[in-house]
Motif scaffolding. Structure first.
Motif, PDB file in Angstrom:
ATOM      1  N   TYR A   1      -0.476  -1.128  -4.504  1.00 53.60           N
ATOM      2  CA  TYR A   1      -1.836  -0.848  -4.038  1.00 53.60           C
ATOM      3  C   TYR A   1      -1.902   0.630  -3.692  1.00 53.60           C
ATOM      4  O   TYR A   1      -1.274   1.086  -2.750  1.00 53.60           O
ATOM      5  CB  TYR A   1      -2.121  -1.771  -2.856  1.00 53.60           C
ATOM      6  CG  TYR A   1      -3.324  -1.507  -1.993  1.00 53.60           C
ATOM      7  CD1 TYR A   1      -4.460  -0.850  -2.452  1.00 53.60           C
ATOM      8  CD2 TYR A   1      -3.338  -1.965  -0.676  1.00 53.60           C
ATOM      9  CE1 TYR A   1      -5.549  -0.647  -1.635  1.00 53.60           C
ATOM     10  CE2 TYR A   1      -4.419  -1.773   0.159  1.00 53.60           C
ATOM     11  CZ  TYR A   1      -5.525  -1.107  -0.323  1.00 53.60           C
ATOM     12  OH  TYR A   1      -6.602  -0.905   0.505  1.00 53.60           O
TER      13      TYR A   1
ATOM     14  N   ARG B   1       0.828  -1.198   0.000  1.00 58.74           N
ATOM     15  CA  ARG B   1       0.000   0.000   0.000  1.00 58.74           C
ATOM     16  C   ARG B   1       0.868   1.257   0.000  1.00 58.74           C
ATOM     17  O   ARG B   1       1.810   1.388   0.784  1.00 58.74           O
ATOM     18  CB  ARG B   1      -0.881  -0.004   1.252  1.00 58.74           C
ATOM     19  CG  ARG B   1      -1.585   1.304   1.571  1.00 58.74           C
ATOM     20  CD  ARG B   1      -2.867   1.476   0.814  1.00 58.74           C
ATOM     21  NE  ARG B   1      -3.563   2.698   1.212  1.00 58.74           N
ATOM     22  CZ  ARG B   1      -4.867   2.894   1.069  1.00 58.74           C
ATOM     23  NH1 ARG B   1      -5.615   1.956   0.549  1.00 58.74           N
ATOM     24  NH2 ARG B   1      -5.419   4.018   1.450  1.00 58.74           N
TER      25      ARG B   1
ATOM     26  N   ASP C   1      -0.897  -7.869   2.654  1.00 56.54           N
ATOM     27  CA  ASP C   1      -0.707  -6.474   2.246  1.00 56.54           C
ATOM     28  C   ASP C   1       0.323  -5.836   3.161  1.00 56.54           C
ATOM     29  O   ASP C   1       0.178  -5.858   4.389  1.00 56.54           O
ATOM     30  CB  ASP C   1      -2.024  -5.709   2.338  1.00 56.54           C
ATOM     31  CG  ASP C   1      -1.842  -4.217   2.102  1.00 56.54           C
ATOM     32  OD1 ASP C   1      -1.191  -3.869   1.094  1.00 56.54           O
ATOM     33  OD2 ASP C   1      -2.331  -3.415   2.917  1.00 56.54           O
TER      34      ASP C   1
ATOM     35  N   SER D   1      -3.635   4.324  -2.745  1.00 55.09           N
ATOM     36  CA  SER D   1      -4.739   5.025  -2.087  1.00 55.09           C
ATOM     37  C   SER D   1      -5.554   5.751  -3.161  1.00 55.09           C
ATOM     38  O   SER D   1      -5.162   5.793  -4.331  1.00 55.09           O
ATOM     39  CB  SER D   1      -4.186   5.994  -1.056  1.00 55.09           C
ATOM     40  OG  SER D   1      -3.397   6.998  -1.668  1.00 55.09           O
TER      41      SER D   1
ATOM     42  N   TYR E   1       2.484  -2.234   4.185  1.00 52.40           N
ATOM     43  CA  TYR E   1       1.992  -0.866   4.280  1.00 52.40           C
ATOM     44  C   TYR E   1       3.110   0.146   4.464  1.00 52.40           C
ATOM     45  O   TYR E   1       3.954  -0.001   5.362  1.00 52.40           O
ATOM     46  CB  TYR E   1       1.018  -0.752   5.465  1.00 52.40           C
ATOM     47  CG  TYR E   1       0.443   0.633   5.656  1.00 52.40           C
ATOM     48  CD1 TYR E   1      -0.518   1.121   4.785  1.00 52.40           C
ATOM     49  CD2 TYR E   1       0.864   1.444   6.705  1.00 52.40           C
ATOM     50  CE1 TYR E   1      -1.051   2.395   4.950  1.00 52.40           C
ATOM     51  CE2 TYR E   1       0.336   2.716   6.879  1.00 52.40           C
ATOM     52  CZ  TYR E   1      -0.622   3.185   5.992  1.00 52.40           C
ATOM     53  OH  TYR E   1      -1.150   4.446   6.153  1.00 52.40           O
TER      54      TYR E   1
ATOM     55  N   ASP F   1      -7.653   1.940  -4.703  1.00 52.49           N
ATOM     56  CA  ASP F   1      -8.641   2.109  -3.636  1.00 52.49           C
ATOM     57  C   ASP F   1      -9.761   2.977  -4.199  1.00 52.49           C
ATOM     58  O   ASP F   1      -9.523   4.107  -4.634  1.00 52.49           O
ATOM     59  CB  ASP F   1      -7.968   2.771  -2.437  1.00 52.49           C
ATOM     60  CG  ASP F   1      -8.793   2.675  -1.166  1.00 52.49           C
ATOM     61  OD1 ASP F   1      -9.998   2.401  -1.267  1.00 52.49           O
ATOM     62  OD2 ASP F   1      -8.219   2.885  -0.084  1.00 52.49           O
TER      63      ASP F   1
ATOM     64  N   THR G   1      -2.615  -0.833   8.452  1.00 55.58           N
ATOM     65  CA  THR G   1      -3.320  -0.142   7.372  1.00 55.58           C
ATOM     66  C   THR G   1      -3.459   1.339   7.744  1.00 55.58           C
ATOM     67  O   THR G   1      -3.091   1.765   8.840  1.00 55.58           O
ATOM     68  CB  THR G   1      -4.737  -0.717   7.139  1.00 55.58           C
ATOM     69  OG1 THR G   1      -5.638  -0.207   8.148  1.00 55.58           O
ATOM     70  CG2 THR G   1      -4.737  -2.237   7.190  1.00 55.58           C
TER      71      THR G   1
ATOM     72  N   THR H   1     -10.660  -6.742   3.226  1.00 51.93           N
ATOM     73  CA  THR H   1      -9.318  -6.180   3.335  1.00 51.93           C
ATOM     74  C   THR H   1      -8.555  -6.734   4.531  1.00 51.93           C
ATOM     75  O   THR H   1      -7.419  -6.342   4.766  1.00 51.93           O
ATOM     76  CB  THR H   1      -9.384  -4.644   3.441  1.00 51.93           C
ATOM     77  OG1 THR H   1     -10.264  -4.292   4.508  1.00 51.93           O
ATOM     78  CG2 THR H   1      -9.889  -4.044   2.143  1.00 51.93           C
TER      79      THR H   1
END
Length: 801
Positions: A36, A8, A636, A38, A638, A86, A493, A286
């Motif tokens: 990934y 992310r 995921d 935002s 971050y 996202d 996250t 998620t």
């Protein structure tokens, strides 16, 4: 392309598309498969998160616009990386009306405007006008002070209130401000006026709900996902806050048609025992539930007696379920009262014929408080029926009653229950109310009042429970592998209240629970005068945070404590901030940061304990990471992880990481191994090595980690068996990867009297990275985890298959 893991990236005006191109090499070398991003749609200028979308059809100019996004997509494709976006279909920002074209048109032209279908407005509640609560004082006071001006802007005639702009209806531009405002399709109101007639994102006035149940609105909102399907790098969509939609299943079906077979995941908080509706065409959530399950399983079960006992004895002896019910009722009586009253108005006429508005409001409240989850998906989701029936039963049994006596009110409740079952408008309103009640009441209020072990009050968490047994952990993993093997697995996250490293240190704190509670008691006695006027719960939160989240500055801890206290809404709040209390929290932050500063020359008791928590927490974090990377689902990463992140709730957790530092870590990965890095005290390097090794292994063993793979519990026997999690990832019936971790204990399980039933074959440990080969059969835990059980994790790859 096989999906190995996502990473992310929080895009901001300071980190746009071209900047991300410059760090793609770091992600490739780490071994992730998908970038990934935002939100990428046009947002309020300067936004640091992008969820305040003003135009779903345009790529955000501050990030580089369509051209910049195109360059990033091309670069990602060249690097064999997919790109996941996202997506925010639930709401739009109206912070600046002129930036949101449908909102501007709705305010200008009223209910007759085609744009009005975008928004969920109760036109009957305010004489056909939209309540716009943007004034700093009552309207008459603003007018008397000359605070309203009439002028002409780039969009035509407009009302000006400071920097804010609002449209003028045709034919009103030549009137004086008071008369002009009387003739608009909206009513400017003081923000403290409780009246609202627009459904919002929870209780945020500047984020209004978008009605994607209308196909033409959904077509516009989904413009960017649909256009991205033309690029081969585009691999998936994360749907934000799916529970806010009137018809989540219908929306997801249309979105699935637009994006084809690409990855589709939804932000959805699942209650214990709850599953996603089977009809939804999605790959999973998620992954908040993975965070909760992992940490409750790793948590030392013996800690509950000390931590919960101290909390009940010294702060609050109520069970969390009671605390949560009170908080949920508060938001129904407060910020969500307009939504509650609107629902009551939608109830069928026969309900209003036999019950008063107050009686129906009480019945709706009881039914809402009776629901154990965020929402149901009636009428089509079969699993929602028993959940709804249970909510009705609990309401009849008195759950949520102010006076504890529901006798005589069942008839009113029956009217509401029947309406939700059979009346479309009432059902839709109720199902869109229960989620915000849970989010604002539990997540944003009760979770900031329960601090026996603060890290359990995490997004999607269950602070009312304590440790989970290992068998339940395995059952949940088998279920995910069977039902949703491509679900996302979260660790940290942009929504987590504490990063994984902070939560790992919190688990380490719990492993020393008796020592910790004694230390806190002694500290409180020594600082009695400094904290006497503060809520005892928030003081304990402050102490825990200072110990588990360092290095901290006074400003960071102070800001966090003020936000936490405002969310808890006991001693201060967002709408009624108490300056004296908030100043006292700042002073408390100063004391705690000084006492826990790792650079302090003479260690305090808190500082010494913080060092202990960091030492064990780094090892617990590796166990969490190993499970994150090897359990069923897609992990995921971050914002610069795998480096240890010690961030707190937003906006703290959205700070840009040091990408050059992560690059230097990756440079060192090839010449190190996790166990050696742990021994040298380099937690960041240990995490980087473990992540890179496992992700490379996931790529080699893609069949075992994909939808055709399998999951099996590995038997553990002996004195410490209840403190060990051992799992296997399988393909075609053969185990090819085995993960073994110990729980978060002050000392490792007895490795000589505990054994692992290692599946047949030859096995090499990617954590210790040595030439040692283990052979299938009964193997002592000490031979798997090492002589001292440190770092308490082994990930074994089969070498003969």
């Amino acid at each position: 392309m096989t999906r190995i893991a996502t990473h992310r990236i929080q895009l901001t005006p300071d980190l746009g598309f071209d900047d991300v191109i410059g760090i793609l090499d770091v992600l490739v070398r780490l071994g992730v498969s998908d970038l990934y991003l935002s939100p990428i749609a046009e947002a309020v200028p300067g936004s640091r998160h992008g969820y305040d979308v003003v135009d779903h059809t345009r790529v955000r100019a501050e990030l580089g616009g369509r051209d910049g996004l195109g360059r990033l997509l091309d670069a990602a494709h060249e690097n064999r990386l997919g790109v996941v976006i996202d997506h925010v279909p639930n709401h739009a920002s109206v912070e600046r009306a002129e930036l949101n074209a449908p909102w501007w048109e709705t305010l200008r032209d009223g209910a007759a405007s085609p744009a009005a279908r975008w928004f969920d407005i109760d036109w009957d509640a305010a004489d056909g006008r939209v309540i716009v609560p943007k004034l700093g004082s009552p309207l008459d006071d603003v007018l008397d002070a000359g605070g309203i001006e009439i002028g002409t802007g780039d969009l035509g005639p407009e009302v000006r209130y400071g920097p804010l702009r609002f449209p003028l209806a045709e034919g009103t531009e030549d009137l004086d401000p008071r008369e002009a405002l009387d003739r608009q399709h909206y009513r400017l109101a003081w923000w403290r006026d409780p009246r609202r007639n627009v459904r919002r994102f929870f209780t945020i006035d500047d984020l209004v709900a978008v009605r994607v149940e209308h196909p033409e609105v959904a077509d516009a909102v989904d413009t960017l996902p649909a256009e991205l399907t033309e690029h081969p790098a585009f691999t998936g969509v994360r749907v934000d806050h799916v529970d806010g939609l009137a018809d989540p299943g219908g929306y997801l079906e249309r979105l699935r048609d637009r994006i084809g077979d690409r990855w589709l995941i939804v932000e959805k908080i699942l209650a214990p025992g709850e599953d996603l509706p089977r009809s939804w065409p999605v790959d999973g959530t998620t992954g908040y539930e993975h965070i909760t399950l992992t940490e409750h399983t790793l948590l030392d079960p013996s800690a509950e007696r000390h931590l919960s006992g101290a909390w009940r004895a010294q702060v609050d002896d109520r069970p969390f379920s009671e605390l949560e019910l009170d908080a949920r009722r508060e938001v129904l009586d407060g910020g969500l009262r307009p939504d509650l009253d609107r629902l009551v108005r939608t109830l069928p006429d026969d309900a209003h014929d036999v019950a008063s508005t107050e009686q129906l409001r009480d019945a709706v409240t009881r039914l809402t408080l009776g629901l154990h989850r965020y929402r149901t998906y009636l009428p089509d989701d079969e699993a929602s029926i028993p959940a709804f029936d249970e909510a009705a039963r609990r309401a009849r049994d008195g759950v949520g009653d102010r006076d504890g006596d529901g006798v005589g009110r069942d008839a009113h409740l029956d009217l509401v229950v029947d309406a939700v079952r059979s009346h479309d408008a009432s059902r839709e309103r109720w199902q869109q109310l229960t989620g915000p009640v849970m989010a604002k009441g539990a997540e944003d209020r009760a979770f900031y009042r329960s601090f026996a072990l603060a890290s359990l009050a995490e997004v999607g968490g269950t602070p009312g429970a304590f440790s989970t047994d290992v068998a339940a952990f395995h059952d949940a993993q088998r279920d995910r592998q069977r039902d949703l093997p491509a679900a996302m697995l979260a660790e940290t996250t942009h929504d987590t209240k504490r990063s994984a490293a902070v939560r790992a240190r919190s688990l380490a704190l719990a492993a020393h629970a008796e020592r910790w509670t004694s230390l806190v008691d002694a500290w409180l006695a020594d600082h009695h005068d400094e904290v006497a006027d503060l809520d005892p719960g928030i003081v304990r939160l402050a102490i825990q945070t200072a110990v588990t989240a360092r290095p901290l500055t006074v400003e960071r801890l102070g800001d966090y404590l003020v936000k936490a206290a405002r969310e808890g809404d006991v001693i201060t709040s967002w709408t009624e901030p108490d300056e004296a209390i908030e100043s006292a929290l700042g002073r408390l932050a100063g004391v705690l940061v000084a006492e826990t500063d790792p650079g302090r020359t003479s260690a305090t008791s808190l500082g010494e304990f913080a060092a202990t928590a960091e030492h064990l927490g780094a090892r617990v974090g590796l166990r969490m990471l190993a499970l994150h990377l090897t359990c069923p689902g897609v992990p995921d990463l971050y914002q610069g992880s795998p480096a240890e992140l010690t961030s707190l709730v937003d906006p703290d957790n959205r700070s840009e990481p040091d990408w050059e530092r992560l690059r230097s870590l990756i440079d060192r990965v090839a010449s190190s191994d996790t166990a050696t890095a742990v021994g040298e005290g380099d937690a960041d390097l240990a995490r980087a090595v473990l992540t890179e090794r496992i992700l490379r292994m996931r790529a080699r063993r893609a069949d075992a980690f994909g939808p055709d793979g399998g999951y099996a519990e590995v038997a553990v026997d002996g004195d410490g068996s209840e403190h060990v999690i051992a799992l296997a990832r399988t393909h075609a019936g053969d185990a090819v990867v085995v993960t073994v971790v110990s729980r978060a204990l002050a000392s490792a399980p007895d490795g000589r009297s505990t054994s692992i039933e290692l599946p047949e074959g030859s096995w090499r440990d990617v954590v210790h990275d040595d030439a040692r080969i283990l052979t299938g059969g009964s193997v002592r835990l000490v031979d798997v985890l090492g002589a001292d059980g440190d770092p308490g994790v082994a990930v074994l790859e089969r070498t003969d298959l």
